[in-house]
Design a protein around this motif. Structure first.
Motif, PDB file in Angstrom:
ATOM      1  N   ARG A 142     -61.516  -6.853  63.762  1.00 56.25           N
ATOM      2  CA  ARG A 142     -62.740  -6.108  64.104  1.00 56.25           C
ATOM      3  C   ARG A 142     -62.533  -4.593  64.057  1.00 56.25           C
ATOM      4  O   ARG A 142     -63.253  -3.848  64.707  1.00 56.25           O
ATOM      5  CB  ARG A 142     -63.248  -6.532  65.488  1.00 56.25           C
ATOM      6  N   LEU A 143     -61.580  -4.156  63.258  1.00 56.45           N
ATOM      7  CA  LEU A 143     -61.362  -2.728  63.051  1.00 56.45           C
ATOM      8  C   LEU A 143     -61.584  -2.383  61.581  1.00 56.45           C
ATOM      9  O   LEU A 143     -61.249  -3.171  60.695  1.00 56.45           O
ATOM     10  CB  LEU A 143     -59.940  -2.327  63.460  1.00 56.45           C
ATOM     11  N   LEU A 144     -62.159  -1.201  61.324  1.00 60.19           N
ATOM     12  CA  LEU A 144     -62.457  -0.755  59.966  1.00 60.19           C
ATOM     13  C   LEU A 144     -61.918   0.654  59.772  1.00 60.19           C
ATOM     14  O   LEU A 144     -62.140   1.522  60.618  1.00 60.19           O
ATOM     15  CB  LEU A 144     -63.968  -0.700  59.703  1.00 60.19           C
ATOM     16  N   PHE A 145     -61.246   0.883  58.666  1.00 63.99           N
ATOM     17  CA  PHE A 145     -60.827   2.241  58.342  1.00 63.99           C
ATOM     18  C   PHE A 145     -62.029   3.057  57.885  1.00 63.99           C
ATOM     19  O   PHE A 145     -62.872   2.586  57.123  1.00 63.99           O
ATOM     20  CB  PHE A 145     -59.780   2.258  57.229  1.00 63.99           C
ATOM     21  N   GLY A 146     -62.099   4.306  58.359  1.00 67.10           N
ATOM     22  CA  GLY A 146     -63.112   5.239  57.883  1.00 67.10           C
ATOM     23  C   GLY A 146     -62.569   6.656  57.935  1.00 67.10           C
ATOM     24  O   GLY A 146     -61.656   6.960  58.706  1.00 67.10           O
ATOM     25  N   SER A 147     -63.137   7.535  57.128  1.00 66.12           N
ATOM     26  CA  SER A 147     -62.637   8.912  57.071  1.00 66.12           C
ATOM     27  C   SER A 147     -63.507   9.900  57.835  1.00 66.12           C
ATOM     28  O   SER A 147     -63.017  10.906  58.328  1.00 66.12           O
ATOM     29  CB  SER A 147     -62.552   9.372  55.608  1.00 66.12           C
ATOM     30  N   ASP A 148     -64.804   9.656  57.889  1.00 70.94           N
ATOM     31  CA  ASP A 148     -65.773  10.640  58.387  1.00 70.94           C
ATOM     32  C   ASP A 148     -65.753  11.889  57.511  1.00 70.94           C
ATOM     33  O   ASP A 148     -65.968  13.002  57.983  1.00 70.94           O
ATOM     34  CB  ASP A 148     -65.515  11.000  59.855  1.00 70.94           C
ATOM     35  N   ALA A 164     -64.835  -4.183  56.384  1.00 67.04           N
ATOM     36  CA  ALA A 164     -66.005  -3.407  55.968  1.00 67.04           C
ATOM     37  C   ALA A 164     -66.872  -4.223  55.018  1.00 67.04           C
ATOM     38  O   ALA A 164     -68.110  -4.222  55.127  1.00 67.04           O
ATOM     39  CB  ALA A 164     -65.569  -2.106  55.300  1.00 67.04           C
ATOM     40  N   GLY A 165     -66.228  -4.932  54.093  1.00 70.35           N
ATOM     41  CA  GLY A 165     -66.993  -5.763  53.173  1.00 70.35           C
ATOM     42  C   GLY A 165     -67.783  -6.842  53.891  1.00 70.35           C
ATOM     43  O   GLY A 165     -68.930  -7.123  53.559  1.00 70.35           O
ATOM     44  N   TYR A 192     -70.515  -5.026  56.614  1.00 68.96           N
ATOM     45  CA  TYR A 192     -71.620  -4.339  55.943  1.00 68.96           C
ATOM     46  C   TYR A 192     -72.169  -5.133  54.754  1.00 68.96           C
ATOM     47  O   TYR A 192     -73.035  -4.647  54.051  1.00 68.96           O
ATOM     48  CB  TYR A 192     -71.160  -2.952  55.476  1.00 68.96           C
ATOM     49  N   ARG A 193     -71.602  -6.327  54.539  1.00 71.63           N
ATOM     50  CA  ARG A 193     -72.104  -7.218  53.495  1.00 71.63           C
ATOM     51  C   ARG A 193     -72.112  -6.516  52.129  1.00 71.63           C
ATOM     52  O   ARG A 193     -73.120  -6.509  51.426  1.00 71.63           O
ATOM     53  CB  ARG A 193     -73.508  -7.741  53.875  1.00 71.63           C
ATOM     54  N   LEU A 194     -70.971  -5.929  51.787  1.00 71.09           N
ATOM     55  CA  LEU A 194     -70.838  -5.224  50.530  1.00 71.09           C
ATOM     56  C   LEU A 194     -70.571  -6.211  49.408  1.00 71.09           C
ATOM     57  O   LEU A 194     -69.932  -7.237  49.600  1.00 71.09           O
ATOM     58  CB  LEU A 194     -69.690  -4.211  50.606  1.00 71.09           C
ATOM     59  N   GLY A 195     -71.001  -5.855  48.224  1.00 71.92           N
ATOM     60  CA  GLY A 195     -70.768  -6.727  47.081  1.00 71.92           C
ATOM     61  C   GLY A 195     -69.322  -6.707  46.637  1.00 71.92           C
ATOM     62  O   GLY A 195     -68.567  -5.809  46.964  1.00 71.92           O
TER      63      GLY A 195
END
Length: 283
Positions: free
Chosen positions: A233-239, A276-277, A280-283
């Protein structure tokens, strides 16, 4: 093949096209920032996918900002009182200020930045809660951008909306400058105990400031996130571009990889792309 990852928190803006009043206070990042700029600043390791997140443009142009999200997907904006379409095609209830995404690429809503509200009960008003509950009905998650003193209200909001999935931006913005983390740790533990919440490993260097770019400074924070939310339940992000107030993009990416390198390969893959995929239901 290079390192493949998804950046779950990216902003694009151009103040000549739509106004962002807050950029006047941060002139070092006020210039236009787009996908090509991100690719260049990633120094040969650009993300394979990004989640575009609205960047709090002038409220009167919020719907316009949502056009950016159509290409990249993610939490998008809309004006106050906008009514979203339900899955059955009917108009939804008044969303009471929730940022409502437009277009097929939208995956989530992002509130009118709870972090900027002085009323601790802002996100607990009946109209706000009703709008957030409708996210679940629309099949959308809800991004929470809050500061650590607001986490107690956020916990109550999540409890009131069990059918809505939440993603906490920037780990709830812990106080990394003074390194007083006990209250934040307690709130994160309570929030992570709720199964419908995930958390972004993003924004930490900005909260710590430029004097804290030693990866060891972030070990207690990362360890607590792993203990509470776990790798699933963790996602990498940069902001990005906001991260540049404290660190170059590539520096934060290297730090995040180093901080998570002790995890099994599958856990790292989940944090840097798989979660994240899925969320956020990414393709």
């Amino acid at each position: 093949m290079g390192f493949e990852y998804t950046d779950s928190h990216v902003h694009f803006w151009d103040a000549s096209l739509r106004p962002y009043p807050w950029l006047a206070g941060v002139p070092s990042i006020a210039a236009a920032h787009g996908p090509l700029d991100l690719a260049l600043e990633a120094e040969g390791s650009p993300p394979s996918r990004v989640v575009f997140v609205q960047a709090d443009c002038d409220r009167g142009r919020a719907l316009d900002e949502g056009e950016l999200g159509r290409v990249h997907g993610g939490p998008g904006p809309a004006g106050r009182g906008d009514r979203g379409l339900r899955p059955d095609g009917r108009r939804g209830r008044d969303l009471a200020g929730a940022q409502v995404p437009r277009g097929p690429a939208a995956r989530a809503r992002r509130a009118p930045l709870i972090q900027g509200e002085t009323d601790p009960g802002f996100c607990l008003s009946p109209a706000f809660v009703e709008g957030v509950r409708e996210c679940g009905e629309l099949g959308l998650s809800f991004d929470l951008c809050v500061r650590h003193p607001q986490l107690s209200s956020v916990i109550e909001l999540v409890q009131l909306c069990p059918a809505t999935s939440f993603i906490l931006d920037h780990a709830g913005k812990p106080d990394l400058r003074s390194n007083m983390l006990e209250s934040w740790k307690a709130h994160i533990g309570r929030l992570a105990a709720l199964p419908n919440v995930a958390c972004k490993v993003s924004g930490l260097v900005t909260e710590a400031g430029t004097a804290a770019l030693d990866p060891d400074r972030f070990v207690p924070t990362i360890s607590h996130l792993l203990e509470t939310f776990g790798p699933s339940r963790l996602l990498f992000g940069s902001d990005w571009p906001v991260v540049k107030l404290a660190s170059p993009y590539a520096t934060w990416l290297r730090m995040a990889r180093a901080l998570l390198a002790h995890l099994p390969e599958q856990s790292q893959a989940s944090i840097f792309s798989g979660n994240a995929g899925r969320l956020y239901r990414l393709g």
